[in-house]
Design a protein around this motif. Sequence first.
Motif, short mmCIF file in Angstrom:
data_model
loop_
_atom_site.label_atom_id
_atom_site.label_comp_id
_atom_site.label_asym_id
_atom_site.label_seq_id
_atom_site.Cartn_x
_atom_site.Cartn_y
_atom_site.Cartn_z
N ASN A 137 -5.34 4.99 -8.64
CA ASN A 137 -6.01 6.11 -7.97
C ASN A 137 -5.01 7.22 -7.63
O ASN A 137 -5.33 8.40 -7.72
CB ASN A 137 -6.72 5.64 -6.71
N THR A 138 -3.79 6.82 -7.23
CA THR A 138 -2.75 7.81 -6.94
C THR A 138 -2.38 8.58 -8.20
O THR A 138 -2.24 9.81 -8.18
CB THR A 138 -1.51 7.12 -6.37
N HIS A 147 -5.17 11.00 -9.15
CA HIS A 147 -5.18 12.16 -8.26
C HIS A 147 -4.11 13.16 -8.65
O HIS A 147 -4.34 14.38 -8.65
CB HIS A 147 -4.97 11.70 -6.81
N ASP A 187 0.83 -1.21 0.00
CA ASP A 187 0.00 0.00 0.00
C ASP A 187 0.87 1.26 0.00
O ASP A 187 0.59 2.23 -0.72
CB ASP A 187 -0.92 0.02 1.22
N THR A 205 -4.70 1.02 -5.93
CA THR A 205 -4.06 2.13 -5.22
C THR A 205 -3.17 2.94 -6.15
O THR A 205 -3.20 4.19 -6.14
CB THR A 205 -3.24 1.62 -4.02
N ALA A 227 1.01 3.90 -3.17
CA ALA A 227 0.50 5.25 -2.95
C ALA A 227 1.58 6.32 -3.05
O ALA A 227 1.28 7.51 -2.98
CB ALA A 227 -0.17 5.35 -1.58
N SER A 228 2.83 5.90 -3.24
CA SER A 228 3.94 6.85 -3.24
C SER A 228 4.05 7.65 -4.54
O SER A 228 4.71 8.69 -4.58
CB SER A 228 5.27 6.10 -3.01
#
Length: 336
Positions: free
Chosen positions: A327-328, A331, A284, A324, A288-289
Amino acid sequence: MTDSTAPELRVDEPAPAWTGRTDGQGTEHLRWHQVVRPYEGARTEDRGGVVFLGFSSDEGVERNKGRRGASEGPKALRGALGGLAVAGKDSEIRAWDAGTVAVTDDRMEEGQERLGAAVTTLLDEGRLPIVLGGGHEIAFGTYQGVSNSVVRKGKKLGVLNLDAHFDLRFDPVPSSGTPFRQMLEAEEAAGTSMQYAVLGISQPSNTQILFDTAEKYGVQYMLDEDCSVTNSPEVRRFVESFLDGVDLVYLTIDLDGLPASTAPGVSAPAAYGVPLEIVQLACDIVAASGKLAVCDVAELNPKYDVDGRTARSAARLVHRIATTAQNTSAHKQEEQ
């Protein structure tokens, strides 16, 4: 749009049809098998999205004196992932399957080169490749793909291995036990460098020469006994510190780093292992990084699985990473 003049993506086996339970066609019923499409139709679409790529190989495991069966891993992992539900914002995910690179006879090195070429093509087309193995010899092929990609240019590469083993052996014949030494030697030969880190090292499964080799190359690692659920803050700090020192990440997951009760279907089941909760936490954080370039999953051996639990554990991790990471990325694009 991607460049339609980009090199052709060559595989040995075409993308299979994904299957799974179907409750309906609306987004409220969505499962992975309803999302994934063959990749050949995606090459003129906008950049982004996830592309699954299989690597069917037993050769490296056999050379490393492990038990055969990992060549069926891509099929089992696709099957386990296909029925998982895609909910909420994740329903906007774009995903394709590019097929499978298959190692025939003992031609492991040729298979690794073909895998690397496919990964390079996907990276240069702006996709997130997730490679489904296959023995952990997958790693040197994936690495070649990153190294030859335009995304690597001028960036510090970090390789995070979730594994019970360093896989830094000095064996004269490459195997599933040598890929990270091969990477480090390739970096030295090219006059470049990478940061290699391992989460979940089993001390009894690694001889002193492997710990000495890890020290020689400045490898960061955490022992499996220091990766319990109660150690999650330390694990988070370890992963975040690793990320702080690199620009680009190749994440590789060897399923034999999980406890044998969670992952019996591997070449070398772990007597201790890192809990799935901790492996998922590490995945995760990396996903997400915004630094994740490529991911692969190794050592799924359906021949020795029990109730499909290894395949399902692997599928859950792939599901989390894919959703993830996308989505990152979405964004970040909104912010720009």
